[in-house]
Design a protein around this motif. Structure first.
Motif, PDB file in Angstrom:
ATOM      1  N   PRO A   7       0.691  -1.355  -0.098  1.00  0.00           N
ATOM      2  CA  PRO A   7      -0.021   0.111  -0.031  1.00  0.00           C
ATOM      3  C   PRO A   7       0.991   1.246  -0.134  1.00  0.00           C
ATOM      4  CG  PRO A   7      -0.018  -0.884   2.277  1.00  0.00           C
ATOM      5  CD  PRO A   7       0.738  -2.070   1.461  1.00  0.00           C
ATOM      6  N   PHE A   8       0.282   2.198  -0.259  1.00  0.00           N
ATOM      7  CA  PHE A   8       0.783   3.646  -0.364  1.00  0.00           C
ATOM      8  C   PHE A   8       0.425   4.525   0.603  1.00  0.00           C
ATOM      9  CE2 PHE A   8       0.116   8.141  -1.855  1.00  0.00           C
ATOM     10  CZ  PHE A   8       1.349   8.652  -1.844  1.00  0.00           C
ATOM     11  N   ILE A   9       1.515   4.979   1.325  1.00  0.00           N
ATOM     12  CA  ILE A   9       1.003   5.775   2.424  1.00  0.00           C
ATOM     13  C   ILE A   9       1.841   7.295   2.220  1.00  0.00           C
ATOM     14  CG2 ILE A   9       1.792   6.357   4.894  1.00  0.00           C
ATOM     15  CD1 ILE A   9       1.661   3.252   5.305  1.00  0.00           C
ATOM     16  N   PRO A  10       1.096   8.271   2.270  1.00  0.00           N
ATOM     17  CA  PRO A  10       1.643   9.597   1.680  1.00  0.00           C
ATOM     18  C   PRO A  10       2.422  10.243   2.990  1.00  0.00           C
ATOM     19  CG  PRO A  10      -0.913   9.786   2.129  1.00  0.00           C
ATOM     20  CD  PRO A  10      -0.377   8.434   2.181  1.00  0.00           C
ATOM     21  N   LEU A  11       3.639  10.716   2.752  1.00  0.00           N
ATOM     22  CA  LEU A  11       4.451  11.084   3.997  1.00  0.00           C
ATOM     23  C   LEU A  11       5.016  12.371   3.209  1.00  0.00           C
ATOM     24  CD1 LEU A  11       6.039   7.961   5.351  1.00  0.00           C
ATOM     25  CD2 LEU A  11       4.237   9.080   6.361  1.00  0.00           C
ATOM     26  N   ASP A  12       4.966  13.457   4.148  1.00  0.00           N
ATOM     27  CA  ASP A  12       5.897  14.654   3.717  1.00  0.00           C
ATOM     28  C   ASP A  12       7.406  14.602   4.312  1.00  0.00           C
ATOM     29  OD1 ASP A  12       3.592  15.699   2.695  1.00  0.00           O
ATOM     30  OD2 ASP A  12       2.947  16.456   4.476  1.00  0.00           O
ATOM     31  N   GLY A  13       8.369  14.828   3.172  1.00  0.00           N
ATOM     32  CA  GLY A  13       9.689  15.082   3.822  1.00  0.00           C
ATOM     33  C   GLY A  13      10.025  13.604   4.039  1.00  0.00           C
ATOM     34  N   GLU A 209       6.154 -12.205  -6.742  1.00  0.00           N
ATOM     35  CA  GLU A 209       5.691 -10.664  -7.434  1.00  0.00           C
ATOM     36  C   GLU A 209       5.468  -9.756  -6.264  1.00  0.00           C
ATOM     37  OE1 GLU A 209       2.077  -9.577 -10.033  1.00  0.00           O
ATOM     38  OE2 GLU A 209       3.701  -9.786 -11.498  1.00  0.00           O
ATOM     39  N   ILE A 210       5.960  -8.273  -6.382  1.00  0.00           N
ATOM     40  CA  ILE A 210       5.760  -7.427  -5.108  1.00  0.00           C
ATOM     41  C   ILE A 210       4.981  -6.227  -6.188  1.00  0.00           C
ATOM     42  CG2 ILE A 210       6.781  -5.764  -3.538  1.00  0.00           C
ATOM     43  CD1 ILE A 210       8.928  -8.075  -3.112  1.00  0.00           C
ATOM     44  N   CYS A 211       4.152  -5.789  -5.902  1.00  0.00           N
ATOM     45  CA  CYS A 211       3.198  -4.738  -6.739  1.00  0.00           C
ATOM     46  C   CYS A 211       3.287  -3.469  -5.470  1.00  0.00           C
ATOM     47  CB  CYS A 211       1.898  -5.146  -7.119  1.00  0.00           C
ATOM     48  SG  CYS A 211       2.030  -6.619  -7.944  1.00  0.00           S
ATOM     49  N   PHE A 212       3.592  -2.355  -6.131  1.00  0.00           N
ATOM     50  CA  PHE A 212       3.630  -1.189  -5.398  1.00  0.00           C
ATOM     51  C   PHE A 212       2.336  -0.210  -5.795  1.00  0.00           C
ATOM     52  CE2 PHE A 212       8.063  -2.267  -4.988  1.00  0.00           C
ATOM     53  CZ  PHE A 212       8.329  -2.085  -3.717  1.00  0.00           C
ATOM     54  N   LEU A 213       1.264  -0.270  -5.065  1.00  0.00           N
ATOM     55  CA  LEU A 213      -0.020   0.245  -5.302  1.00  0.00           C
ATOM     56  C   LEU A 213       0.078   1.764  -5.213  1.00  0.00           C
ATOM     57  CD1 LEU A 213      -2.497  -2.057  -3.218  1.00  0.00           C
ATOM     58  CD2 LEU A 213      -1.583  -2.388  -5.317  1.00  0.00           C
TER      59      LEU A 213
END
Length: 213
Positions: A7-13, A209-213
């Protein structure tokens, strides 16, 4: 053959490992439970959680074992210690990265096409890796167990033989491991099964397989 969706986790910096650790605790852990070589008897339990921030892999290992060993330092024989590993191939050209960590965060990192054909990653790359560790112990029925967690933040620049701008929608192949070659009870656990007669993590054909969402 297994498949992992990251999963994608939005992080700043630049994310701090301690903050990443808490975020990854909110994800379901993925067991590292394949035991391709059952002749090595042990009671080790291991799992990991993984996410990405588009320009960094966020990885946390959870381990329970009856002994700890942390004798190696950077680019030493990390696999002989209480060790967790992440191997990943970013394309189909036959090469892959190995990232190995002991329970206090020392790292061994390399790139190549096989166990015997590897080059250490440059210090300019490995210095970008940030880690945080947490170790506790408990005694039950007269036996001591150690529980340790290792959080690793791996910026895409660590993969210095490739030019990765962003992880989102990227597909790679890899495997996750727990080992301890010189522990009182040597062990060799994998996420995706490895089809080899003797312990061998350097088998690209057994990556999943590893998929970056």
């Amino acid at each position: 053959m297994r498949k992992l969706e990251v999963p994608f986790i939005p992080l700043d910096g630049k994310p701090a490992p301690a903050a990443v650790s808490m975020l990854l605790d909110g994800l379901p852990p993925v067991p590292i439970s394949c035991n391709p070589w059952p002749q090595y008897e042990h009671t080790v339990r291991a799992a990991f959680s993984m996410a990405h921030s588009e320009d960094a892999i966020l990885l946390k290992y959870y381990v329970k074992e009856s002994h700890l060993l942390a004798a190696a330092s950077t680019n030493g024989d990390i696999h002989k210690d209480s060790c967790v590993e992440f191997f990943v191939a970013c394309d189909d050209n036959g090469n892959y990265y190995n990232l190995e960590f002991n329970c206090i965060g020392w790292c061994k990192a390399g790139f190549g096409s096989s166990r015997d054909n590897r080059a250490p990653l440059p210090v300019t790359a490995t210095d970008l890796i940030a880690t945080a560790t947490h170790i506790t112990s408990a005694v039950a029925n007269g036996r001591r167990s150690f529980m340790w967690e290792l959080t690793v933040v791996i910026p895409v620049a660590v993969f210095s033989y490739h030019h990765i701008a962003r992880l989102k929608a990227m597909k790679v192949k890899g495997n996750f491991y727990k080992c301890g070659d010189e522990m009182p009870a040597p062990h060799f656990l994998t996420w995706n099964d490895v089809k080899a007669a003797m312990p061998d993590f350097h088998r690209r054909e057994d990556f999943a397989e590893i998929c970056f969402l």
